[in-house]
Design an enzyme around this catalytic site. Structure first.
Site, PDB file in Angstrom:
ATOM      1  N   ASP A  55       0.691   4.329  -7.250  1.00 49.55           N
ATOM      2  CA  ASP A  55       0.129   5.684  -7.281  1.00 49.55           C
ATOM      3  C   ASP A  55      -0.172   6.086  -8.736  1.00 49.55           C
ATOM      4  OD1 ASP A  55       0.216   5.796  -4.532  1.00 49.55           O
ATOM      5  OD2 ASP A  55       2.147   6.815  -4.449  1.00 49.55           O
ATOM      6  N   LYS A  98       0.078  12.855  -6.237  1.00 48.69           N
ATOM      7  CA  LYS A  98      -1.292  12.487  -5.854  1.00 48.69           C
ATOM      8  C   LYS A  98      -1.491  12.718  -4.369  1.00 48.69           C
ATOM      9  CE  LYS A  98      -2.015   9.139  -3.709  1.00 48.69           C
ATOM     10  NZ  LYS A  98      -2.341   7.726  -3.897  1.00 48.69           N
ATOM     11  N   ARG A 139      -6.433   1.742 -12.188  1.00 46.18           N
ATOM     12  CA  ARG A 139      -7.400   2.113 -11.149  1.00 46.18           C
ATOM     13  C   ARG A 139      -8.230   3.304 -11.595  1.00 46.18           C
ATOM     14  NH1 ARG A 139      -5.467   3.227  -4.978  1.00 46.18           N
ATOM     15  NH2 ARG A 139      -6.720   5.081  -4.531  1.00 46.18           N
ATOM     16  N   ASP A 163       0.656  10.333   2.325  1.00 44.11           N
ATOM     17  CA  ASP A 163       0.399   9.589   1.083  1.00 44.11           C
ATOM     18  C   ASP A 163       0.302  10.573  -0.081  1.00 44.11           C
ATOM     19  OD1 ASP A 163      -0.228   7.562  -0.686  1.00 44.11           O
ATOM     20  OD2 ASP A 163      -2.304   7.340  -0.004  1.00 44.11           O
ATOM     21  N   ASP A 216       1.209  -0.685  -5.023  1.00 47.29           N
ATOM     22  CA  ASP A 216       0.441   0.521  -5.295  1.00 47.29           C
ATOM     23  C   ASP A 216       1.402   1.513  -5.949  1.00 47.29           C
ATOM     24  OD1 ASP A 216      -0.976   2.855  -5.203  1.00 47.29           O
ATOM     25  OD2 ASP A 216      -1.398   2.771  -3.046  1.00 47.29           O
ATOM     26  N   SER A 270       0.817  -1.214   0.000  1.00 47.30           N
ATOM     27  CA  SER A 270       0.000   0.000   0.000  1.00 47.30           C
ATOM     28  C   SER A 270       0.848   1.258   0.000  1.00 47.30           C
ATOM     29  CB  SER A 270      -0.891  -0.024   1.254  1.00 47.30           C
ATOM     30  OG  SER A 270      -1.293   1.284   1.615  1.00 47.30           O
ATOM     31  N   GLY A 271       0.441   2.232  -0.807  1.00 47.33           N
ATOM     32  CA  GLY A 271       1.125   3.520  -0.786  1.00 47.33           C
ATOM     33  C   GLY A 271       0.872   4.271   0.509  1.00 47.33           C
ATOM     34  N   LEU A 272      -0.386   4.205   0.969  1.00 49.78           N
ATOM     35  CA  LEU A 272      -0.746   4.893   2.207  1.00 49.78           C
ATOM     36  C   LEU A 272       0.072   4.369   3.381  1.00 49.78           C
ATOM     37  CD1 LEU A 272      -2.613   6.710   3.966  1.00 49.78           C
ATOM     38  CD2 LEU A 272      -4.185   4.765   4.107  1.00 49.78           C
ATOM     39  N   HIS A 281     -12.662   1.979  -7.647  1.00 45.61           N
ATOM     40  CA  HIS A 281     -12.587   2.420  -6.259  1.00 45.61           C
ATOM     41  C   HIS A 281     -13.833   3.228  -5.885  1.00 45.61           C
ATOM     42  CE1 HIS A 281     -10.715   2.580  -2.516  1.00 45.61           C
ATOM     43  NE2 HIS A 281      -9.754   3.467  -2.698  1.00 45.61           N
ATOM     44  N   ASN A 325      -4.137  10.880  -1.090  1.00 42.46           N
ATOM     45  CA  ASN A 325      -5.013   9.743  -0.822  1.00 42.46           C
ATOM     46  C   ASN A 325      -6.444  10.040  -1.268  1.00 42.46           C
ATOM     47  OD1 ASN A 325      -6.867   8.044   1.216  1.00 42.46           O
ATOM     48  ND2 ASN A 325      -4.951   6.977   0.836  1.00 42.46           N
ATOM     49  N   SER A 326      -7.101   9.025  -1.814  1.00 40.45           N
ATOM     50  CA  SER A 326      -8.441   9.190  -2.387  1.00 40.45           C
ATOM     51  C   SER A 326      -9.496   9.562  -1.363  1.00 40.45           C
ATOM     52  CB  SER A 326      -8.864   7.896  -3.082  1.00 40.45           C
ATOM     53  OG  SER A 326      -7.960   7.584  -4.101  1.00 40.45           O
ATOM     54  N   GLU A 345      -3.128   4.655 -10.850  1.00 38.50           N
ATOM     55  CA  GLU A 345      -4.432   5.328 -10.775  1.00 38.50           C
ATOM     56  C   GLU A 345      -4.463   6.538 -11.692  1.00 38.50           C
ATOM     57  OE1 GLU A 345      -3.744   5.622  -6.567  1.00 38.50           O
ATOM     58  OE2 GLU A 345      -3.843   7.810  -6.592  1.00 38.50           O
TER      59      GLU A 345
HETATM   60  C1  SPV Z   1      -3.478   2.451  -0.616  1.00 34.11           C
HETATM   61  O1  SPV Z   1      -3.564   1.476   0.156  1.00 34.11           O
HETATM   62  O2  SPV Z   1      -2.540   3.244  -0.594  1.00 34.11           O
HETATM   63  C2  SPV Z   1      -4.533   2.688  -1.596  1.00 34.11           C
HETATM   64  C3  SPV Z   1      -5.899   2.312  -1.284  1.00 34.11           C
HETATM   65  O3  SPV Z   1      -4.250   3.265  -2.615  1.00 34.11           O
HETATM   66  S1  SPV Z   1      -6.712   3.733  -0.730  1.00 34.11           S
HETATM   67  O4  SPV Z   1      -6.057   4.169   0.491  1.00 34.11           O
HETATM   68  O5  SPV Z   1      -8.062   3.296  -0.533  1.00 34.11           O
HETATM   69  O6  SPV Z   1      -6.638   4.776  -1.740  1.00 34.11           O
HETATM   70 MG    MG Z   2      -2.549   4.349  -2.490  1.00 35.57          MG
END
Ligand code: SPV
Ligand code: MG
Length: 294
Positions: free
Chosen positions: A87, A120, A158, A58, A85, A46-48, A189, A122-123, A114
């Site tokens: 990004d 970027k 994504r 993130d 991930d 995971s990027g986060l 997502h 975080n979404s 994505e």
């Molecule tokens: C991550 O885990 O970094 C993701 C998923 O990209 S989310 O946090 O839902 O964007």
């Molecule tokens: Mg991410």
């Protein structure tokens, strides 16, 4: 004897097989080992959580080569395939090309990119984040696929359309374009508390290519409903880091308050457990083979 399946082939099988697969979040070598021990067949880097574990946001604060370094520790620590991930791909098509080549070199089985812009965020932060131009993002997908050095490398595209407030039509249109550009799977997502838009998307998408989802916000939806909807892969995206934050915070607070280890000793992993996870038994064997006998 049968040649061991490569990690690339293993991830491709997980993503393309008709049965529902699961990827569990990890953010370093240790958490990757714990994912494997639990019985999962693949890791979501995971990027986060990789960012958070480094003390960063993130928001592409960790450079792509720093991410690559973390991935190398993760790949060394586990035999499982890793979907990273990626990004936005860390820039334009050219950055994606170099990133994918380096991932293949280090045995990282797949990447998810994505359709947003570098840097970027975080979404789940804010509303209406700007999306990438469709043609430009398709160039990133094509460039990534043209750069993979293993045939089984997986590129997941994504679609952020729903999460950034666009229509179902826009999400389906983008997914179709990304699929045509060569994406092996689509991650759709959503940040809604209910999975309705995921089910609508899945129904209208049909079986054009595998669908990947991240039910962080619609966590209460029974997994069997995703199975029935024909979802290919579920990513449990951040729960090992979140579990460790809770455990670390409670432990630190207790030790600070008590000025003693008495209350925590029974509830934390033993030092022996650290040695086991780190593979000290293998080192003892190796010492017998390689060190002069005393
Ligand atoms: C991550 O885990 O970094 C993701 C998923 O990209 S989310 O946090 O839902 O964007
Ligand atoms: Mg991410």
């Amino acid at each position: 004897s049968r040649r061991k399946e490569s990690r690339f082939a293993a991830l491709r099988r997980e993503i393309t097989s008709p049965t529902l697969s699961f990827l569990m979040e990890a953010h370093d070598g240790l958490s990757a080992k714990i994912v494997e021990e639990a019985g999962f067949r693949g890791v979501w880097a995971s990027g986060l959580t990789t960012s958070a574990a480094l003390g960063l946001r993130d928001s592409n604060e960790a450079s792509w080569t720093q991410v690559l370094d973390v991935l190398e520790y993760m790949a060394d620590a586990t035999t499982l395939p890793i979907l990273v991930d990626g990004d936005t791909g860390h820039g334009n098509f050219n950055n994606v090309r170099r990133f994918v080549r380096k991932l293949c070199e280090r045995g990282i089985a797949g990447v998810c990119i994505e359709d947003k812009l570098f840097p970027k965020t975080n979404s789940f932060i804010g509303e209406a984040q700007p999306l990438a131009d469709i043609d430009e993002f398709c160039g990133r997908i094509k460039a990534g696929k043209d750069s993979q050095t293993d045939d089984d490398f997986v590129l997941v595209a994504r679609v952020e359309a729903l999460i950034s407030g666009h229509s179902m039509e826009e999400a389906l249109h983008r997914a179709e374009r990304y699929h045509a550009a060569g994406a092996d799977a689509i991650l759709i997502h959503s940040k809604k508390a209910k999975a309705d838009e995921i089910f609508t998307f899945a129904e209208r998408w049909g079986n054009r290519c595998p669908l990947v989802i991240v039910p962080t916000m619609y966590y209460a939806t029974p997994t069997d409903l995703f199975r029935q909807a024909g979802i290919s892969t579920i990513i449990w995206a951040n729960h090992l880091l979140r579990a460790s934050i809770t455990a670390m915070r409670e432990t630190a607070a207790r030790i600070h308050e008590d000025e003693s280890l008495m209350r925590v000793e029974g509830s934390v992993a033993s030092v022996k457990d650290i040695f086991r996870l780190a593979g000290n038994a293998e080192l003892e064997d190796a010492e017998k083979r390689y060190l002069p006998a005393r």
